[in-house]
Design a protein around this motif. Sequence first.
Motif, mmCIF file in Angstrom:
data_model
loop_
_atom_site.group_PDB
_atom_site.id
_atom_site.type_symbol
_atom_site.label_atom_id
_atom_site.label_comp_id
_atom_site.label_asym_id
_atom_site.label_seq_id
_atom_site.Cartn_x
_atom_site.Cartn_y
_atom_site.Cartn_z
ATOM 1 N N ARG A 210 85.542 94.695 14.988
ATOM 2 C CA ARG A 210 84.315 94.026 14.545
ATOM 3 C C ARG A 210 84.111 94.340 13.076
ATOM 4 N NH1 ARG A 210 78.460 95.523 14.891
ATOM 5 N NH2 ARG A 210 79.294 97.564 15.388
ATOM 6 N N SER B 59 73.608 87.840 5.516
ATOM 7 C CA SER B 59 73.056 89.069 4.957
ATOM 8 C C SER B 59 71.563 88.947 4.688
ATOM 9 C CB SER B 59 73.776 89.417 3.653
ATOM 10 O OG SER B 59 73.147 90.524 3.037
ATOM 11 N N SER B 60 70.779 89.861 5.232
ATOM 12 C CA SER B 60 69.333 89.835 5.000
ATOM 13 C C SER B 60 68.988 90.163 3.555
ATOM 14 C CB SER B 60 68.613 90.793 5.949
ATOM 15 O OG SER B 60 68.994 92.127 5.685
ATOM 16 N N LEU C 80 82.420 95.306 9.849
ATOM 17 C CA LEU C 80 81.217 96.054 9.498
ATOM 18 C C LEU C 80 80.864 95.877 8.027
ATOM 19 C CD1 LEU C 80 82.134 99.335 11.391
ATOM 20 C CD2 LEU C 80 80.707 97.437 12.198
ATOM 21 N N ALA D 291 77.419 94.663 6.940
ATOM 22 C CA ALA D 291 76.656 93.933 7.956
ATOM 23 C C ALA D 291 75.297 94.592 8.163
ATOM 24 C CB ALA D 291 77.435 93.906 9.276
ATOM 25 N N ASP D 292 74.282 93.768 8.369
ATOM 26 C CA ASP D 292 72.940 94.304 8.592
ATOM 27 C C ASP D 292 72.934 95.338 9.716
ATOM 28 O OD1 ASP D 292 72.015 92.622 6.598
ATOM 29 O OD2 ASP D 292 71.031 91.220 7.967
ATOM 30 N N SER D 293 73.670 95.075 10.785
ATOM 31 C CA SER D 293 73.695 95.983 11.936
ATOM 32 C C SER D 293 74.407 97.296 11.642
ATOM 33 C CB SER D 293 74.369 95.299 13.127
ATOM 34 O OG SER D 293 75.724 95.011 12.813
ATOM 35 N N ALA D 294 75.120 97.375 10.526
ATOM 36 C CA ALA D 294 75.876 98.579 10.182
ATOM 37 C C ALA D 294 75.273 99.321 8.984
ATOM 38 C CB ALA D 294 77.334 98.210 9.904
ATOM 39 N N GLN D 295 74.110 98.874 8.515
ATOM 40 C CA GLN D 295 73.455 99.539 7.387
ATOM 41 C C GLN D 295 73.081 100.967 7.774
ATOM 42 O OE1 GLN D 295 72.613 98.124 4.242
ATOM 43 N NE2 GLN D 295 73.757 96.306 4.821
#
Length: 152
Positions: free
Chosen positions: A59, A24-25, A61, A79-83
């Motif tokens: 996947r 996590s960023s 999220l 997930a960062d890609s799902a923000q």
Amino acid sequence: MPEITIRRATAADSRRLTRLVRGSSAYQGPYAVMVDGYRVGGAYIEHHPVHVAVDADDRVLGFYALLLDEAELDLAFVADSAQGLGIGRRLIEHMTGEARAAGLAAVRVVAHPPAEEFYLRTGARRTGTVAATGRVHWDRPELSYDLAAATA
């Protein structure tokens, strides 16, 4: 928005949830100490209501963990890609529904400081501050989802 299913996590999800937490960023820089070596273990998942949001390809999220005995949201990650896709809001709505069904009147949240605004936007109210202690070198906002109140 992708097709999203929220389901109960199983011990088999442990590695994927751990990767989400550690990657996590939101926990970079000074906050990295919080997730360094952190593991979402299978026994933890089996013991507590942990729910995971997955897409059509399974996947991960995001997920949350609710501690019923303590009436506390212990973990909540997207997930960062799902923000920005509304997954966090859906997870909180799911969590408050599960908490109501379990007979809880409120759910406490000790928030990661950058996440406080998210919790406020999803219906939590600020109740105080938890002082820095141990590996946590910063004060954290304490919030509550009052479940008798109208749904966020």
